[in-house]
Structures are given as C-alpha cells and as structure tokens.
Write a protein that holds these residues in place. Structure first.
Motif, PDB file in Angstrom:
ATOM      1  N   PHE A  50       0.878  -1.168   0.000  1.00  0.00           N
ATOM      2  CA  PHE A  50       0.000   0.000   0.000  1.00  0.00           C
ATOM      3  C   PHE A  50       0.916   1.218   0.000  1.00  0.00           C
ATOM      4  O   PHE A  50       1.369   1.674   1.034  1.00  0.00           O
ATOM      5  N   SER A  51       1.241   1.699  -1.193  1.00  0.00           N
ATOM      6  CA  SER A  51       2.285   2.711  -1.314  1.00  0.00           C
ATOM      7  C   SER A  51       1.805   4.074  -0.838  1.00  0.00           C
ATOM      8  O   SER A  51       0.628   4.408  -0.898  1.00  0.00           O
ATOM      9  N   GLY A  52       2.752   4.863  -0.370  1.00  0.00           N
ATOM     10  CA  GLY A  52       2.441   6.216   0.070  1.00  0.00           C
ATOM     11  C   GLY A  52       3.458   6.700   1.080  1.00  0.00           C
ATOM     12  O   GLY A  52       4.115   5.912   1.764  1.00  0.00           O
ATOM     13  N   ALA A  53       3.601   8.005   1.162  1.00  0.00           N
ATOM     14  CA  ALA A  53       4.571   8.610   2.056  1.00  0.00           C
ATOM     15  C   ALA A  53       3.966   8.811   3.441  1.00  0.00           C
ATOM     16  O   ALA A  53       2.800   9.177   3.578  1.00  0.00           O
ATOM     17  N   THR A  54       4.782   8.583   4.466  1.00  0.00           N
ATOM     18  CA  THR A  54       4.368   8.855   5.839  1.00  0.00           C
ATOM     19  C   THR A  54       5.511   9.566   6.548  1.00  0.00           C
ATOM     20  O   THR A  54       6.681   9.424   6.187  1.00  0.00           O
ATOM     21  N   LYS A  55       5.141  10.339   7.551  1.00  0.00           N
ATOM     22  CA  LYS A  55       6.165  10.977   8.381  1.00  0.00           C
ATOM     23  C   LYS A  55       5.902  10.559   9.816  1.00  0.00           C
ATOM     24  O   LYS A  55       4.911  10.950  10.421  1.00  0.00           O
ATOM     25  N   LEU A  56       6.792   9.737  10.344  1.00  0.00           N
ATOM     26  CA  LEU A  56       6.612   9.202  11.682  1.00  0.00           C
ATOM     27  C   LEU A  56       6.905  10.259  12.730  1.00  0.00           C
ATOM     28  O   LEU A  56       7.624  11.231  12.482  1.00  0.00           O
ATOM     29  N   LYS A  57       6.321  10.064  13.900  1.00  0.00           N
ATOM     30  CA  LYS A  57       6.511  10.996  15.002  1.00  0.00           C
ATOM     31  C   LYS A  57       7.998  11.122  15.327  1.00  0.00           C
ATOM     32  O   LYS A  57       8.703  10.138  15.479  1.00  0.00           O
ATOM     33  N   GLY A  58       8.465  12.353  15.405  1.00  0.00           N
ATOM     34  CA  GLY A  58       9.865  12.603  15.729  1.00  0.00           C
ATOM     35  C   GLY A  58      10.780  12.667  14.531  1.00  0.00           C
ATOM     36  O   GLY A  58      11.950  13.028  14.677  1.00  0.00           O
ATOM     37  N   GLU A  59      10.275  12.320  13.334  1.00  0.00           N
ATOM     38  CA  GLU A  59      11.110  12.368  12.134  1.00  0.00           C
ATOM     39  C   GLU A  59      10.878  13.667  11.367  1.00  0.00           C
ATOM     40  O   GLU A  59       9.766  14.214  11.365  1.00  0.00           O
ATOM     41  N   ASP A  60      11.915  14.138  10.702  1.00  0.00           N
ATOM     42  CA  ASP A  60      11.838  15.404   9.972  1.00  0.00           C
ATOM     43  C   ASP A  60      11.368  15.240   8.531  1.00  0.00           C
ATOM     44  O   ASP A  60      10.860  16.193   7.934  1.00  0.00           O
ATOM     45  N   TYR A  61      11.540  14.038   7.978  1.00  0.00           N
ATOM     46  CA  TYR A  61      11.250  13.839   6.567  1.00  0.00           C
ATOM     47  C   TYR A  61      10.285  12.681   6.340  1.00  0.00           C
ATOM     48  O   TYR A  61      10.217  11.742   7.139  1.00  0.00           O
ATOM     49  N   TYR A  62       9.569  12.773   5.244  1.00  0.00           N
ATOM     50  CA  TYR A  62       8.672  11.697   4.844  1.00  0.00           C
ATOM     51  C   TYR A  62       9.489  10.484   4.386  1.00  0.00           C
ATOM     52  O   TYR A  62      10.585  10.625   3.847  1.00  0.00           O
ATOM     53  N   SER A  63       8.919   9.314   4.620  1.00  0.00           N
ATOM     54  CA  SER A  63       9.589   8.096   4.187  1.00  0.00           C
ATOM     55  C   SER A  63       8.552   7.108   3.664  1.00  0.00           C
ATOM     56  O   SER A  63       7.343   7.290   3.838  1.00  0.00           O
ATOM     57  N   GLU A  64       9.035   6.067   3.017  1.00  0.00           N
ATOM     58  CA  GLU A  64       8.180   4.969   2.571  1.00  0.00           C
ATOM     59  C   GLU A  64       8.944   3.662   2.730  1.00  0.00           C
ATOM     60  O   GLU A  64      10.159   3.617   2.544  1.00  0.00           O
ATOM     61  N   ILE A  65       8.219   2.630   3.097  1.00  0.00           N
ATOM     62  CA  ILE A  65       8.780   1.290   3.174  1.00  0.00           C
ATOM     63  C   ILE A  65       8.299   0.486   1.964  1.00  0.00           C
ATOM     64  O   ILE A  65       7.103   0.467   1.665  1.00  0.00           O
TER      65      ILE A  65
ATOM     66  N   ILE B  15      11.893  -9.078   2.761  1.00  0.00           N
ATOM     67  CA  ILE B  15      12.938  -8.075   2.956  1.00  0.00           C
ATOM     68  C   ILE B  15      12.329  -6.699   2.674  1.00  0.00           C
ATOM     69  O   ILE B  15      11.480  -6.565   1.785  1.00  0.00           O
ATOM     70  N   SER B  16      12.725  -5.699   3.441  1.00  0.00           N
ATOM     71  CA  SER B  16      12.109  -4.375   3.324  1.00  0.00           C
ATOM     72  C   SER B  16      13.159  -3.290   3.131  1.00  0.00           C
ATOM     73  O   SER B  16      14.281  -3.389   3.652  1.00  0.00           O
ATOM     74  N   PHE B  17      12.755  -2.258   2.399  1.00  0.00           N
ATOM     75  CA  PHE B  17      13.645  -1.141   2.081  1.00  0.00           C
ATOM     76  C   PHE B  17      12.976   0.172   2.438  1.00  0.00           C
ATOM     77  O   PHE B  17      11.784   0.366   2.198  1.00  0.00           O
ATOM     78  N   ILE B  18      13.747   1.076   3.011  1.00  0.00           N
ATOM     79  CA  ILE B  18      13.235   2.395   3.352  1.00  0.00           C
ATOM     80  C   ILE B  18      13.976   3.449   2.534  1.00  0.00           C
ATOM     81  O   ILE B  18      15.160   3.283   2.203  1.00  0.00           O
ATOM     82  N   TYR B  19      13.263   4.498   2.178  1.00  0.00           N
ATOM     83  CA  TYR B  19      13.923   5.660   1.587  1.00  0.00           C
ATOM     84  C   TYR B  19      13.206   6.908   2.088  1.00  0.00           C
ATOM     85  O   TYR B  19      12.039   6.869   2.492  1.00  0.00           O
ATOM     86  N   TYR B  20      13.922   8.006   2.110  1.00  0.00           N
ATOM     87  CA  TYR B  20      13.363   9.286   2.553  1.00  0.00           C
ATOM     88  C   TYR B  20      13.194  10.199   1.354  1.00  0.00           C
ATOM     89  O   TYR B  20      13.829  10.027   0.314  1.00  0.00           O
TER      90      TYR B  20
END
Length: 269
Positions: free
Chosen positions: A37-52, A70-75
C-alpha cells in the motif's frame, strides 16, 4: 514540527543517515515486490517523509534465490508534490542498498525495474486470486489491504462487507460473526441505527443553528436510506452510515461487537 524544504538540508540528512545509521557495505540485490500500500508517511519525531517497500523474495549477492521477506526504506524531501517511488506490486527490481544498523530493513540507494525467470513460479502463485464463499456470498481477498471484500444485493440494497483475517488469510472468527449478521442483515443494520440514534440526534441538535430539531426516529429513517457497509474483525463490528446531510455530508460510524455489550460512534469526514 516545521516542514524542511531545503535541498541542501535534505542532502545533509541523507548523508548523515548513511554515515551514522547504515553499515558501510553497499549491497546489490534483485528483489520481487509483494503487495504494497504505497504512500509517504512521516513518523513521530522524524523530519522527513519516508516509505517502506516490502518484498517477498530476493536474489542475494551470491546469486542465490531467498524466499524470505525483505524491506527497504527511503526518505524524500518535504517539497510538494512528494517524490514517491511508484513500484508495482509483484514486480522484479534491481536494487542497490545499505543495511540499516540494528534494524530489519535496508536503506534504498537505487532501484530499477528488471526481470528474472527464477521468480516466475512465485509470481504466478502470488497473482492467483484468493476467494471464499460464505452463505452463498463470494468474498475476494484484497492482497494490498489484507482483507476479504464482498459486494452483493439484499432486496434493493447494496451490501458491502469486509472481513479482517486473524492470521495470514485465515478469517474464521470474522466469518462466524458474518454468518450471525447475515441471517437478516437489513434488520441488523436498522437495529444498529436505532442503537446509535439517540447519540446521533443529540449531536445533530447541538450542531443545528436554525432551531430545527431532529428526532431519533428521523435519524433512523435518514441514515438507513443508503447502502449497507460493514467491517468485521473477529467479534468487532464497524457499521458505516451516510448521514443524509445531517452532519453536512460526513459519515456516521458505529463501533461495536457481536455481543452488543458496548459501542460508540464517530462522525468522520
């Protein structure tokens, strides 16, 4: 937290993340994506949006096929529109990445669509539809949302049902709850409307500014005009009602359970 939009600041963040949070070795992998389920999120305490990006198998740096997740993250920079990597579900990609220290995922450096015949049988298996029939109603498993969905008619009403699995694709408890409801789903739907009508009427009369009051029976008549939409998760039930403009087009949501021992409602936009 104030949005960061500076390209320089973002590049510095990525550089620091690679240096301080990732292992030094760069890894090249060929991967097979799952259902994301693609889409950008910004977790609490983080400055930038990311996606897994989640994958169900990969070919490692020793050229061996590994049937494991296996999972990959990018900002991404916070400049709108966000630059989301739009990967396809059940698709092969070549990836360059670094392992994130003390985490079960990798930091994505580069990604490119690819092919590899060694994934063909797994792709065929993943693309097979998953269905089940319950009391003559056909449910289809949504592999992105990870739930069973059904749409059918009862008289002149359209019925939309979703069943939440307890584990994997096993939704036995939700199926049992659906069977109880489905014996007379219209009566069940109207009974739920009656249960929450007092609270809905009170809320509506608090919102009203022109002196017009709405009664509980009027609430039931108005919110049961539309289709029936119910989510079931084990014993828990969420019933959705169109508000017939009582709350200016919002949705009335009833949260309860099959035992009818507690419930609450919410007005959602």
């Amino acid at each position: 937290m104030e949005e960061k939009t500076s390209t320089k600041e973002f590049k510095n963040f990525c550089s620091d993340f690679l240096k301080n949070s990732c292992e030094e070795k760069t890894i090249k992998l060929t991967v097979l994506t799952g259902y994301n389920f693609s889409g950008a999120t910004k977790l609490k305490g983080e400055d930038y949006y990311s996606e897994i990006i989640n994958c169900v198998a990969f070919i490692d740096d020793k050229n061996q096929v590994v049937n494991d997740k296996i999972s990959f993250i990018y900002y991404m920079n916070n400049k709108k529109p966000l630059k989301v990597i739009k990967t396809q579900n059940v698709c092969v990609y070549k990836i360059k990445c670094k392992k994130v220290k003390d985490k079960d995922f990798y930091y994505l450096l580069k990604i490119k669509k690819s092919k590899d015949k060694r994934f063909d049988s797994l792709i065929e298996e993943l693309n097979k539809p998953i269905t089940m029939a319950v009391d003559g109603v056909m449910f289809v498993y949504d592999k992105v949302l990870e739930r069973y969905d059904a749409k059918y008619n009862v008289g002149d009403k359209k019925v939309y049902i979703s069943l939440e699995p307890e584990s994997g694709t096993d939704a036995s408890k939700s199926v049992d709850t659906f069977k109880k409801i489905n014996t007379d789903i219209i009566s069940f739907y109207i009974d739920i409307a009656r249960k929450c009508s007092k609270e809905v009427a009170n809320l509506a009369n608090e919102w009203e500014t022109n002196g017009q009051k709405i009664t509980e029976s009027e609430v039931v008549d108005r919110i049961t005009k539309g289709s029936i939409a119910i989510d079931i998760a084990g014993n828990d039930i969420s019933v959705y009602f169109d508000d017939d403009d009582i709350f200016l087009g919002h949705t009335i949501i009833y949260y309860g359970n099959i035992n009818n021992d507690k419930f609450n409602i919410d007005i959602a936009g």
